[in-house]
Design a protein around this motif. Structure first.
Motif, mmCIF file in Angstrom:
data_model
loop_
_atom_site.group_PDB
_atom_site.id
_atom_site.type_symbol
_atom_site.label_atom_id
_atom_site.label_comp_id
_atom_site.label_asym_id
_atom_site.label_seq_id
_atom_site.Cartn_x
_atom_site.Cartn_y
_atom_site.Cartn_z
ATOM 1 N N ALA A 55 5.541 -10.669 -6.869
ATOM 2 C CA ALA A 55 5.151 -9.264 -6.750
ATOM 3 C C ALA A 55 6.229 -8.450 -6.051
ATOM 4 O O ALA A 55 6.531 -7.320 -6.458
ATOM 5 N N LEU A 56 6.828 -9.034 -5.024
ATOM 6 C CA LEU A 56 7.873 -8.314 -4.300
ATOM 7 C C LEU A 56 9.106 -8.142 -5.178
ATOM 8 O O LEU A 56 9.764 -7.088 -5.141
ATOM 9 N N THR A 57 9.413 -9.138 -5.979
ATOM 10 C CA THR A 57 10.549 -9.020 -6.902
ATOM 11 C C THR A 57 10.328 -7.886 -7.888
ATOM 12 O O THR A 57 11.237 -7.079 -8.137
ATOM 13 N N ARG A 58 9.135 -7.789 -8.439
ATOM 14 C CA ARG A 58 8.845 -6.705 -9.381
ATOM 15 C C ARG A 58 9.021 -5.351 -8.712
ATOM 16 O O ARG A 58 9.558 -4.409 -9.305
ATOM 17 N N ALA A 59 8.566 -5.244 -7.465
ATOM 18 C CA ALA A 59 8.673 -3.972 -6.745
ATOM 19 C C ALA A 59 10.118 -3.629 -6.401
ATOM 20 O O ALA A 59 10.460 -2.453 -6.244
ATOM 21 N N THR A 60 10.975 -4.651 -6.300
ATOM 22 C CA THR A 60 12.351 -4.443 -5.845
ATOM 23 C C THR A 60 13.336 -4.287 -7.002
ATOM 24 O O THR A 60 14.486 -3.910 -6.775
ATOM 25 N N GLU A 61 12.911 -4.557 -8.227
ATOM 26 C CA GLU A 61 13.810 -4.442 -9.375
ATOM 27 C C GLU A 61 14.474 -3.064 -9.397
ATOM 28 O O GLU A 61 13.807 -2.035 -9.322
ATOM 29 N N GLY A 62 15.793 -3.054 -9.485
ATOM 30 C CA GLY A 62 16.524 -1.802 -9.556
ATOM 31 C C GLY A 62 16.864 -1.190 -8.215
ATOM 32 O O GLY A 62 17.569 -0.175 -8.158
ATOM 33 N N ALA A 63 16.385 -1.793 -7.118
ATOM 34 C CA ALA A 63 16.633 -1.230 -5.793
ATOM 35 C C ALA A 63 18.018 -1.620 -5.290
ATOM 36 O O ALA A 63 18.494 -2.735 -5.525
ATOM 37 N N ALA A 64 18.647 -0.701 -4.576
ATOM 38 C CA ALA A 64 19.943 -0.983 -3.961
ATOM 39 C C ALA A 64 19.776 -1.816 -2.703
ATOM 40 O O ALA A 64 20.619 -2.672 -2.404
ATOM 41 N N VAL A 65 18.689 -1.553 -1.969
ATOM 42 C CA VAL A 65 18.473 -2.230 -0.695
ATOM 43 C C VAL A 65 17.000 -2.597 -0.551
ATOM 44 O O VAL A 65 16.117 -1.813 -0.904
ATOM 45 N N LEU A 66 16.762 -3.785 -0.015
ATOM 46 C CA LEU A 66 15.433 -4.229 0.395
ATOM 47 C C LEU A 66 15.457 -4.348 1.915
ATOM 48 O O LEU A 66 16.199 -5.165 2.469
ATOM 49 N N TYR A 67 14.668 -3.519 2.588
ATOM 50 C CA TYR A 67 14.646 -3.488 4.049
ATOM 51 C C TYR A 67 13.464 -4.296 4.573
ATOM 52 O O TYR A 67 12.316 -4.040 4.198
ATOM 53 N N ASN A 68 13.757 -5.247 5.430
ATOM 54 C CA ASN A 68 12.711 -6.008 6.103
ATOM 55 C C ASN A 68 12.386 -5.313 7.418
ATOM 56 O O ASN A 68 13.063 -5.516 8.426
ATOM 57 N N CYS A 69 11.360 -4.489 7.395
ATOM 58 C CA CYS A 69 10.894 -3.787 8.595
ATOM 59 C C CYS A 69 9.505 -4.284 8.979
ATOM 60 O O CYS A 69 8.748 -3.584 9.671
ATOM 61 N N ALA A 70 9.169 -5.479 8.526
ATOM 62 C CA ALA A 70 7.865 -6.056 8.835
ATOM 63 C C ALA A 70 7.836 -6.509 10.288
ATOM 64 O O ALA A 70 8.854 -6.899 10.859
ATOM 65 N N ASN A 71 6.643 -6.467 10.862
ATOM 66 C CA ASN A 71 6.487 -6.912 12.254
ATOM 67 C C ASN A 71 5.087 -7.464 12.448
ATOM 68 O O ASN A 71 4.214 -6.777 12.980
ATOM 69 N N PRO A 72 4.840 -8.708 12.012
ATOM 70 C CA PRO A 72 3.517 -9.312 12.255
ATOM 71 C C PRO A 72 3.211 -9.266 13.741
ATOM 72 O O PRO A 72 3.910 -9.868 14.559
ATOM 73 N N GLY A 73 2.204 -8.498 14.123
ATOM 74 C CA GLY A 73 1.999 -8.157 15.523
ATOM 75 C C GLY A 73 1.453 -9.263 16.399
ATOM 76 O O GLY A 73 1.674 -9.255 17.608
ATOM 77 N N ASN A 74 0.720 -10.192 15.827
ATOM 78 C CA ASN A 74 0.066 -11.215 16.623
ATOM 79 C C ASN A 74 0.986 -12.412 16.794
ATOM 80 O O ASN A 74 1.197 -13.197 15.866
ATOM 81 N N TYR A 75 1.544 -12.568 18.002
ATOM 82 C CA TYR A 75 2.468 -13.670 18.267
ATOM 83 C C TYR A 75 1.863 -15.030 17.901
ATOM 84 O O TYR A 75 2.574 -15.938 17.476
ATOM 85 N N THR A 76 0.554 -15.175 18.104
ATOM 86 C CA THR A 76 -0.068 -16.477 17.884
ATOM 87 C C THR A 76 -0.076 -16.867 16.408
ATOM 88 O O THR A 76 -0.325 -18.027 16.079
ATOM 89 N N GLN A 77 0.205 -15.910 15.518
ATOM 90 C CA GLN A 77 0.171 -16.171 14.086
ATOM 91 C C GLN A 77 1.561 -16.232 13.452
ATOM 92 O O GLN A 77 1.683 -16.389 12.239
ATOM 93 N N TRP A 78 2.587 -16.126 14.265
ATOM 94 C CA TRP A 78 3.934 -16.035 13.690
ATOM 95 C C TRP A 78 4.297 -17.241 12.838
ATOM 96 O O TRP A 78 4.927 -17.097 11.793
ATOM 97 N N GLU A 79 3.943 -18.440 13.270
ATOM 98 C CA GLU A 79 4.309 -19.639 12.506
ATOM 99 C C GLU A 79 3.668 -19.646 11.124
ATOM 100 O O GLU A 79 4.202 -20.246 10.192
ATOM 101 N N GLU A 80 2.534 -18.972 10.996
ATOM 102 C CA GLU A 80 1.849 -18.915 9.710
ATOM 103 C C GLU A 80 2.331 -17.748 8.856
ATOM 104 O O GLU A 80 2.425 -17.864 7.624
ATOM 105 N N THR A 81 2.635 -16.609 9.496
ATOM 106 C CA THR A 81 2.929 -15.402 8.724
ATOM 107 C C THR A 81 4.409 -15.228 8.386
ATOM 108 O O THR A 81 4.742 -14.792 7.272
ATOM 109 N N TRP A 82 5.316 -15.572 9.294
ATOM 110 C CA TRP A 82 6.723 -15.269 9.063
ATOM 111 C C TRP A 82 7.389 -16.124 7.982
ATOM 112 O O TRP A 82 8.090 -15.573 7.104
#
Length: 308
Positions: A55-82
């Motif tokens: 899904a992310l690839t489809r959204a990014t097709e044709g883009a010059a830049v893909l910016y990772n500005c994600a910030n999973p807020g719950n530290y206790t879930q980082w190992e699962e989410t990141w």
């Protein structure tokens, strides 16, 4: 000619990146799970699970830049989410050819003796710092293998607009504006670098656009370090308010609270940031990008406006 840019995450960095790009006339899409509107004029929004590589690839097709500005807020879930999120971002960048621009932090360095600069090794021993170091190592390896183009900018604790309770100053600012005493972590009298979130966005956009800067990390230009008390007092002064009493939350207290609170246990692991000077050397990025930090008095006003 305008280019397409895709931003994953609508937190303070994502919104500022979107605004900067839109002001330049670029075509911008912000992707979040909910598809919520950032309120930035001229910016598109889509609902997307960014850990879904297809899904992310489809959204990014044709883009010059893909910016990772994600910030999973719950530290206790980082190992699962990141890990799945980072893998999908790498995959989408590799498939589409978009530059992969990453919003990083200082966690990978761990405790340091002296100013932090890009030449220091990623030597963290806590799991959050190790994880962030591994995410950059994976991106750098893909870059060096020629599979994609990647760059990461690293910033200290955020000040400015849109941060809310995720900032050490903005977390206590609403109470302080009412004249109430507040509590801050660790030593409140030590020099500490604070970074305006707008300057994070400015540096990320500049690094993404300059191919000669790819394949490495860059510090975000930041104002001279200030103690927590000094920073809070100066932000209050920008609002015409007097100083307030600042109480200390010692690292030992955080560890004790962590016995019953997983989140406090995670925060306690990062208490080294507040028990010794925590200062950034941004000279390399200032020289390379020609970016100076937003003047501190303006940062203070923007920080107040962000919680008003």
């Amino acid at each position: 000619m305008s280019q397409q840019h895709v931003i994953v995450g609508a937190g303070p960095v994502g919104r500022h990146v979107a605004a900067l790009l839109a002001e330049r006339g670029e075509r911008v899409t912000v992707a979040t799970r909910s598809g919520r509107d950032t309120g930035v004029r001229g910016v598109g929004h889509i609902a997307l699970d960014a850990s879904d590589a297809d899904a992310l690839t489809r959204a990014t097709e044709g883009a010059a830049v893909l910016y990772n500005c994600a910030n999973p807020g719950n530290y206790t879930q980082w190992e699962e989410t990141w890990p799945p999120l980072a893998t999908a971002l790498l995959t989408a960048a590799e498939r589409t050819g978009a530059v992969y621009a990453i919003t990083g932090n200082l966690y990978p360095y761990g405790p340091v003796d002296g100013p932090m600069r890009e030449s220091l090794p990623d030597a963290a021993t806590d799991h959050k710092g190790i994880l962030r170091a591994e995410l950059w190592a994976d991106a750098r390896a893909a870059h060096e293998a020629g599979r994609l183009r990647a760059v990461e900018v690293r910033a200290s604790d955020y000040v400015g607009t849109g941060i809310g309770e995720n900032g050490h100053i903005t977390r206590v600012l609403p109470a302080a504006l009412q004249g109430k005493a507040v509590s801050m972590i660790g030593r409140t009298d030590l020099p500490h670098t604070f970074t305006d979130v707008l300057d994070v966005a400015r540096t990320l956009v500049a690094a993404a656009a300059d191919e000669t800067t790819h394949g490495r990390t860059w510090m975000v230009p930041s104002n001279a370090p200030r103690s927590q008390v000094q920073a809070l007092t100066e932000v209050l002064a920008a609002a015409g308010k007097p100083p307030v009493t600042v109480r200390r939350l010692p690292a030992g207290m955080l560890r004790a609270m962590g016995v019953v609170s997983p989140m406090m246990r995670e925060i306690a692991q990062m208490s080294y940031q507040w028990t010794a000077p925590y200062v950034v050397d941004d000279s390399a990025s200032r020289a390379r990008f020609g970016i100076e930090p937003t003047p501190w008095d303006e940062v203070c006003r923007r920080t107040v406006a962000g919680v008003a």
